[in-house]
Write a protein that holds these residues in place. Structure first.
Motif, PDB file in Angstrom:
ATOM      1  N   LEU A 138      -8.524   1.302   7.952  1.00 54.17           N
ATOM      2  CA  LEU A 138      -9.082   1.708   9.241  1.00 54.17           C
ATOM      3  C   LEU A 138     -10.360   0.941   9.560  1.00 54.17           C
ATOM      4  N   SER A 168      -5.608  10.086   9.983  1.00 51.12           N
ATOM      5  CA  SER A 168      -5.299   8.685  10.301  1.00 51.12           C
ATOM      6  C   SER A 168      -4.429   8.044   9.219  1.00 51.12           C
ATOM      7  N   GLN A 171      -0.963   7.962  10.196  1.00 46.41           N
ATOM      8  CA  GLN A 171      -0.664   6.963  11.225  1.00 46.41           C
ATOM      9  C   GLN A 171      -0.591   5.561  10.631  1.00 46.41           C
ATOM     10  N   ILE A 172      -1.486   5.281   9.680  1.00 49.15           N
ATOM     11  CA  ILE A 172      -1.432   4.001   8.976  1.00 49.15           C
ATOM     12  C   ILE A 172      -0.066   3.848   8.302  1.00 49.15           C
ATOM     13  N   MET A 175       2.662   3.146  10.851  1.00 49.35           N
ATOM     14  CA  MET A 175       2.625   1.773  11.371  1.00 49.35           C
ATOM     15  C   MET A 175       3.152   0.792  10.327  1.00 49.35           C
ATOM     16  N   GLN A 206      -7.116  18.910  11.974  1.00 52.56           N
ATOM     17  CA  GLN A 206      -7.195  17.850  12.959  1.00 52.56           C
ATOM     18  C   GLN A 206      -5.829  17.621  13.580  1.00 52.56           C
ATOM     19  N   GLU A 208      -4.407  14.113  15.238  1.00 53.51           N
ATOM     20  CA  GLU A 208      -4.631  12.755  15.724  1.00 53.51           C
ATOM     21  C   GLU A 208      -3.372  12.288  16.429  1.00 53.51           C
ATOM     22  N   PHE A 246     -16.263   3.977  17.140  1.00 50.34           N
ATOM     23  CA  PHE A 246     -15.541   4.241  15.894  1.00 50.34           C
ATOM     24  C   PHE A 246     -15.159   2.885  15.332  1.00 50.34           C
ATOM     25  N   PHE A 248     -12.516   2.076  13.940  1.00 46.39           N
ATOM     26  CA  PHE A 248     -11.069   1.823  14.053  1.00 46.39           C
ATOM     27  C   PHE A 248     -10.564   1.701  15.470  1.00 46.39           C
ATOM     28  N   THR A 249     -11.460   1.850  16.465  1.00 47.48           N
ATOM     29  CA  THR A 249     -11.044   1.655  17.863  1.00 47.48           C
ATOM     30  C   THR A 249     -12.052   0.766  18.586  1.00 47.48           C
ATOM     31  N   GLY A 280     -12.406  12.432  20.397  1.00 46.21           N
ATOM     32  CA  GLY A 280     -12.774  11.021  20.379  1.00 46.21           C
ATOM     33  C   GLY A 280     -11.509  10.188  20.506  1.00 46.21           C
ATOM     34  N   CYS A 281     -11.638   9.004  21.099  1.00 48.26           N
ATOM     35  CA  CYS A 281     -10.437   8.201  21.338  1.00 48.26           C
ATOM     36  C   CYS A 281     -10.797   6.729  21.542  1.00 48.26           C
ATOM     37  N   ALA A 303      -5.415   5.505  20.384  1.00 46.15           N
ATOM     38  CA  ALA A 303      -5.448   6.579  19.386  1.00 46.15           C
ATOM     39  C   ALA A 303      -6.504   7.591  19.798  1.00 46.15           C
ATOM     40  N   PHE A 304      -6.318   8.812  19.344  1.00 44.43           N
ATOM     41  CA  PHE A 304      -7.323   9.846  19.608  1.00 44.43           C
ATOM     42  C   PHE A 304      -7.304  10.849  18.465  1.00 44.43           C
ATOM     43  N   GLY A 305      -8.400  11.579  18.342  1.00 49.21           N
ATOM     44  CA  GLY A 305      -8.464  12.587  17.290  1.00 49.21           C
ATOM     45  C   GLY A 305      -9.285  13.768  17.747  1.00 49.21           C
TER      46      GLY A 305
HETATM   47  C1  2NL Z   1     -12.679  12.519  16.245  1.00 50.00           C
HETATM   48  C2  2NL Z   1     -12.295  11.145  16.595  1.00 50.00           C
HETATM   49  C3  2NL Z   1     -10.530   9.563  16.385  1.00 50.00           C
HETATM   50  C4  2NL Z   1      -8.841   7.953  15.915  1.00 50.00           C
HETATM   51  C5  2NL Z   1      -9.439   9.162  15.663  1.00 50.00           C
HETATM   52  C6  2NL Z   1      -7.248   6.361  14.893  1.00 50.00           C
HETATM   53  C7  2NL Z   1      -6.226   6.239  13.990  1.00 50.00           C
HETATM   54  C8  2NL Z   1      -5.706   4.983  13.760  1.00 50.00           C
HETATM   55  C9  2NL Z   1      -6.201   3.903  14.405  1.00 50.00           C
HETATM   56  C10 2NL Z   1      -7.217   4.101  15.287  1.00 50.00           C
HETATM   57 CL1  2NL Z   1      -4.456   4.816  12.633  1.00 50.00          CL
HETATM   58  N1  2NL Z   1      -7.744   5.300  15.524  1.00 50.00           N
HETATM   59  N2  2NL Z   1      -7.755   7.594  15.130  1.00 50.00           N
HETATM   60  C11 2NL Z   1      -9.335   7.153  16.927  1.00 50.00           C
HETATM   61  C12 2NL Z   1     -10.441   7.562  17.643  1.00 50.00           C
HETATM   62  C13 2NL Z   1     -11.045   8.779  17.383  1.00 50.00           C
HETATM   63  O1  2NL Z   1     -11.075  10.789  16.062  1.00 50.00           O
HETATM   64  O2  2NL Z   1     -13.703  12.978  16.689  1.00 50.00           O
HETATM   65  N3  2NL Z   1     -11.916  13.214  15.468  1.00 50.00           N
HETATM   66  C14 2NL Z   1     -12.171  14.567  15.058  1.00 50.00           C
END
Ligand code: 2NL
Length: 339
Positions: A138, A168, A171-172, A175, A206, A208, A246, A248-249, A280-281, A303-305
Motif C-alpha cells: 500500500l 486493504s 483488496q490487495i 487485485m 471497517q 473498504e 493517504f 495509497f491514494t 476517507g477516499c 478506493a474508500f474506507g
Molecule cells: C479511512 C480511510 C481509506 C483506502 C482506505 C485503499 C485500499 C487500496 C488501495 C487504495 Cl487496496 N486505497 N483504501 C483509500 C482511502 C482511504 O480509508 O479513514 N478509513 C477508516
C-alpha cells in the motif's frame, strides 16, 4: 409343561411400564384368545393320568400371569402417564427471550446491501496478515512515517506477521488475482495499538471499497458515494470533499455529509460546523496498482474506507466506543427489533 416354564420366563422378562404395554400384556396372556385360554384348550389332548398334574401347573401359571398384570397395573397407576388431557393448550407459552443484532452488525449489513445493489461483491481475507499485504503493497514501506499512526500487534512466532490495521489487505489480495475489473467491498475487523478510551479501541470494524477498471474517474467515486449516503441518511443529504493525504491514494480526500441531525444549521454532533466527516477516499496510487501487477497506464481505480463504529455512533447517537465491546445487555437490548 416345558412350554409353560418358557412362558413364565417370558413374563419375568417382559417390560410392562406404561398403559400401552400393560394392555398388550393383558391381551397376549389373559385375553379371550390369549396364551392362558389356549393352554386350557389343550387340556383335552392331555392323557387322563397326567391331567390332574397339568391342571395344577396351569392354574399356577394363570395366577402367575394375573399377579404380574395386577402389580404392573398398580405401579403404573402411581406413575405419571402420557397426560395429554392435563395440558391446557390455551395457556400462553413460556416466553423465549428474543436476541438482538449488534448495532455494528446492523450498520455493516446496511452498508453491504447498498453497495451490493451497485454491483459490488463482498470480499473477505485474513485478520493475521504479513507486513507486505498490510503495509508495503500500500505504498507504506518500512520506516515510512505513516506507519506510526497504524501501530499494531505483532505475532511473536514470526516478526513478519501482524494483526491487520485495515481491510486493504483483502483488496490487495483481490487485485493480485489479476482478474479485472475488480469491484468489491471489504467489511471486517481491524486492529490498532491504542490506549482504550471513549474514542479509541485496540480493534474496530471497517468497510473498504475498491473499483479498478479502464477509465475509472474521481467523478465515478463521487457519484457512487453520493448514492451511498443518500441511501444511508436520506435524500436530503449533501456532500463535501476536502483534500487529504493517504500514501495509497492520489489524489486523496476526506468526505463529509451535511449534518443529518440539524440539517446544517449547527449542533453538538457536527460541532456547530454543519458537516460530519464519515470516510476517507481517493484514486488508487499507481504504485499500489503496479505492486499488484496491474498496468497503471491502462487501468485506474478509486478506493474508500470508513469506520463502522463511527457511523454507528452517528446513526444511533452513541457516545462511547467501549459500549460496543462490553456486551452489557442494557445496551444491547436497546437494539431489539432494529433493522
Ligand atoms: C479511512 C480511510 C481509506 C483506502 C482506505 C485503499 C485500499 C487500496 C488501495 C487504495 Cl487496496 N486505497 N483504501 C483509500 C482511502 C482511504 O480509508 O479513514 N478509513 C477508516
Amino acid at each position: 409343561m416345558q412350554q409353560i416354564e418358557k412362558y413364565k420366563n417370558e413374563i419375568d422378562l417382559s417390560a410392562v411400564s406404561n398403559p400401552q404395554e400393560l394392555e398388550e400384556f393383558r391381551i397376549k396372556y389373559l385375553g379371550t384368545k390369549g396364551i392362558v385360554k389356549g393352554l386350557f384348550g389343550e387340556m383335552k389332548n392331555v392323557p387322563a393320568e397326567s391331567r390332574k398334574e397339568f391342571g395344577l401347573v396351569l392354574n399356577d401359571f394363570k395366577l402367575y400371569a394375573e399377579t404380574k398384570y395386577e402389580t404392573a397395573k398398580e405401579s403404573s397407576n402411581g406413575k405419571p402417564q402420557i397426560a395429554t388431557e392435563e395440558i391446557d393448550l390455551s395457556l400462553p407459552g413460556d416466553p423465549l427471550p428474543t436476541g438482538s443484532r449488534h448495532p455494528i452488525n446492523i450498520v455493516r449489513q446496511r452498508i453491504i446491501n447498498i453497495f451490493q445493489r451497485l454491483g459490488f461483491a463482498v470480499a473477505d481475507g485474513p485478520e493475521i496478515e504479513d507486513d507486505w499485504h498490510n503495509f508495503t503493497a500500500l505504498n507504506l514501506p518500512a520506516n515510512h512515517p505513516a506507519r506510526d499512526m497504524q501501530d499494531t500487534f505483532y505475532i511473536n512466532q514470526n516478526p513478519d506477521w501482524l494483526l491487520r490495521t485495515h481491510t486493504s489487505n483483502v483488496q490487495i489480495r483481490e487485485m493480485q488475482k489479476g482478474k479485472l475489473p475488480v469491484r468489491i467491498i471489504c467489511p471486517g475487523r481491524v486492529y490498532r495499538n491504542e490506549t482504550i478510551s471513549a474514542r479509541a479501541h485496540c480493534f474496530f470494524h471497517q468497510v473498504e471499497g475498491l473499483y479498478v477498471d479502464e477509465h475509472v474517474s474521481f467523478a465515478d467515486l463521487k457519484q457512487t458515494l453520493y448514492f451511498f449516503v443518500q441511501e444511508l441518511f436520506g435524500k436530503d443529504v449533501t456532500l463535501r470533499f476536502r483534500p487529504s493525504y493517504f500514501p495509497f491514494t492520489e489524489p486523496s480526500a476526506e468526505m463529509d455529509v451535511s449534518c443529518f441531525i440539524c440539517g446544517g444549521s449547527g449542533c453538538r454532533v457536527c460541532k456547530q460546523s454543519g458537516w460530519v466527516e464519515i470516510l476517507g477516499c481517493g484514486m488508487v496510487h499507481p504504485k499500489v496498482l503496479e505492486n499488484c501487477g496491474i498496468d497503471s497506464e491502462k487501468y485506474t481505480g478509486y478506493a474508500f474506507g470508513m469506520g463502522i463504529e463511527r457511523l454507528t455512533m452517528l446513526v444511533y447517537g452513541i457516545n462511547d466506543l467501549r459500549l460496543f465491546s462490553e456486551n452489557d445487555v442494557r445496551f444491547l437490548r436497546q437494539f431489539t427489533g432494529a433493522v
